[in-house]
Enzyme design. Sequence first.
Site, PDB file in Angstrom:
ATOM      1  N   GLU A   1       1.963   3.717   3.025  1.00  0.00           N
ATOM      2  CA  GLU A   1       2.543   3.127   4.239  1.00  0.00           C
ATOM      3  C   GLU A   1       4.065   3.141   4.130  1.00  0.00           C
ATOM      4  O   GLU A   1       4.716   2.103   4.009  1.00  0.00           O
ATOM      5  CB  GLU A   1       1.961   1.720   4.455  1.00  0.00           C
ATOM      6  CG  GLU A   1       0.444   1.788   4.620  1.00  0.00           C
ATOM      7  CD  GLU A   1      -0.286   0.454   4.535  1.00  0.00           C
ATOM      8  OE1 GLU A   1      -1.531   0.498   4.392  1.00  0.00           O
ATOM      9  OE2 GLU A   1       0.364  -0.599   4.568  1.00  0.00           O
TER      10      GLU A   1
ATOM     11  N   GLU B   1       1.541  -5.152  10.827  1.00  0.00           N
ATOM     12  CA  GLU B   1       1.027  -3.781  10.773  1.00  0.00           C
ATOM     13  C   GLU B   1       1.912  -3.003  11.744  1.00  0.00           C
ATOM     14  O   GLU B   1       1.813  -3.196  12.960  1.00  0.00           O
ATOM     15  CB  GLU B   1      -0.447  -3.733  11.209  1.00  0.00           C
ATOM     16  CG  GLU B   1      -1.404  -4.361  10.239  1.00  0.00           C
ATOM     17  CD  GLU B   1      -1.793  -3.421   9.099  1.00  0.00           C
ATOM     18  OE1 GLU B   1      -2.474  -3.879   8.169  1.00  0.00           O
ATOM     19  OE2 GLU B   1      -1.389  -2.244   9.135  1.00  0.00           O
TER      20      GLU B   1
ATOM     21  N   HIS C   1       3.097  -3.801   6.470  1.00  0.00           N
ATOM     22  CA  HIS C   1       2.048  -2.780   6.305  1.00  0.00           C
ATOM     23  C   HIS C   1       2.104  -1.830   7.499  1.00  0.00           C
ATOM     24  O   HIS C   1       2.910  -1.988   8.407  1.00  0.00           O
ATOM     25  CB  HIS C   1       0.671  -3.453   6.265  1.00  0.00           C
ATOM     26  CG  HIS C   1       0.460  -4.329   5.076  1.00  0.00           C
ATOM     27  ND1 HIS C   1      -0.311  -3.960   4.005  1.00  0.00           N
ATOM     28  CD2 HIS C   1       0.951  -5.571   4.777  1.00  0.00           C
ATOM     29  CE1 HIS C   1      -0.313  -4.932   3.110  1.00  0.00           C
ATOM     30  NE2 HIS C   1       0.441  -5.912   3.563  1.00  0.00           N
TER      31      HIS C   1
ATOM     32  N   ARG D   1      -3.186   4.743  -1.963  1.00  0.00           N
ATOM     33  CA  ARG D   1      -3.064   3.398  -1.369  1.00  0.00           C
ATOM     34  C   ARG D   1      -2.880   2.326  -2.428  1.00  0.00           C
ATOM     35  O   ARG D   1      -2.070   1.417  -2.260  1.00  0.00           O
ATOM     36  CB  ARG D   1      -4.342   3.115  -0.568  1.00  0.00           C
ATOM     37  CG  ARG D   1      -4.572   1.650  -0.132  1.00  0.00           C
ATOM     38  CD  ARG D   1      -5.910   1.508   0.555  1.00  0.00           C
ATOM     39  NE  ARG D   1      -6.336   0.155   0.734  1.00  0.00           N
ATOM     40  CZ  ARG D   1      -6.074  -0.573   1.835  1.00  0.00           C
ATOM     41  NH1 ARG D   1      -5.367  -0.059   2.825  1.00  0.00           N
ATOM     42  NH2 ARG D   1      -6.506  -1.814   1.918  1.00  0.00           N
TER      43      ARG D   1
ATOM     44  N   HIS E   1       0.865  -1.207   0.000  1.00  0.00           N
ATOM     45  CA  HIS E   1       0.000   0.000   0.000  1.00  0.00           C
ATOM     46  C   HIS E   1       0.890   1.241   0.000  1.00  0.00           C
ATOM     47  O   HIS E   1       1.736   1.397   0.888  1.00  0.00           O
ATOM     48  CB  HIS E   1      -0.928   0.001   1.212  1.00  0.00           C
ATOM     49  CG  HIS E   1      -1.950  -1.102   1.176  1.00  0.00           C
ATOM     50  ND1 HIS E   1      -2.237  -1.893   2.250  1.00  0.00           N
ATOM     51  CD2 HIS E   1      -2.721  -1.543   0.166  1.00  0.00           C
ATOM     52  CE1 HIS E   1      -3.161  -2.790   1.912  1.00  0.00           C
ATOM     53  NE2 HIS E   1      -3.475  -2.594   0.650  1.00  0.00           N
TER      54      HIS E   1
END
Lengths: 308, 99
Positions: A71, A270, A196, A126, A68
């Site tokens: 990020e 994440e 991510h 994104r 993405h």
Amino acid sequence: SESQYDYEVYHSLEEIQSWMFEMNRTNSGLVDMFSIGKSYEGRPLYVLQIGKRSRHQKKAVWIDCGIHAREWIGPAFCQWFVKEAINSYQHDSVMRRLLHQLNFYIMPVFNVDGYHFSWTTDRFWRKTRSKNHRFHCRGVDANRNWKVKWCEEGASSHPCDDTYCGPFPESEPEVKAVAKFLRKHKKRIKSYISIHAYAQMLLYPYSYKYASIPNFNCVESAAHNAVTALYSAYGVRYRYGPASTTLYVSSGSSIDWAYRNGIPYAFAFELRDTGHFGFLLPESLINPTCTETLRAVKAIASGLLKKC
Amino acid sequence: YLYNNRYAGDQIFRITPSNDEEVQVLQKILGHMKVDFWQPNSVTLICQNETVDVHVKRNDTRGLHARLKQQHLDYRVFISNLQKEIEKQTGYRSSRKRR
């Protein structure tokens, strides 16, 4: 040059690609660079192979960053990993053992077109940058485009949505190229890791359904060890568990695809934070974020060398 | 200014619906606005007691403040000026470099 490269700032796509060439040029014993294809806009999809050269077939770990575009801490971590792996090879026995027994395939920027666009035009882009002449909106969510339960719950079939799954599975050349590479090397690739942001979580399959994976105990243990290692750096707590219950249900994700294609340890990190800076994590936090995440990735990789 | 100052005055709202009814009210409000979901990824993924971070354009912030207050929804603004935060992330350094 390599010694002047600043790993504690965000770099543009061009800077990252130049850095890759430089790392490949100056570390021939540990680094190999190749392209696995081209993006929608025709940019090369570069991957670094990190590991001690060996005549034997070695197990491998795949790490991709920047699926993405917005990020940015993802690509920063991929570069950090390569730098640490090479710099600590001589004096860190754990890293040396890992690089002797494993190869790491590092893709610092998966979504090269999107990342470039997020530097030049829309900071919060994104998706990819593909264009479908029938719709005015661009881009597909590259983490909803994999051929696993494609375009079902948690993905959108509307081209203007941020979770648009695409016109068909692997419609995005970037996804197709990575899927092809992983399929080709799947016997050797024991772990797939995708980086991510932001939520401070470590997720594993399934994303698309509420069910336990067959090797749940081993994967859960690996995840537990990883977040324990991460915590040991600065005391930052990560939640971990199946993506469907820990985050939300989503279909067509890369970790579900990797798992279904035989890679036993598939994870999505994440990274920081949990909503103070969000995608705008300051450069001053690149070092601690990458340092703690490196500990987690080393824990996962070390686990691959043991029997579970 | 980076990105031609396009984010000046934009804000990031953090909203926490505490029950199903608030979830539905929030989905209705945000579903009719052009906002960028930071987390979760879309309006359909909003669920109770989970934070919702949305990027709201400067012309829409006043209206969203009013609607959230009207509905007594718990929220705060965690980035009050997005452009400034973007400049802070890399702006000072990279502009220096360009100069």
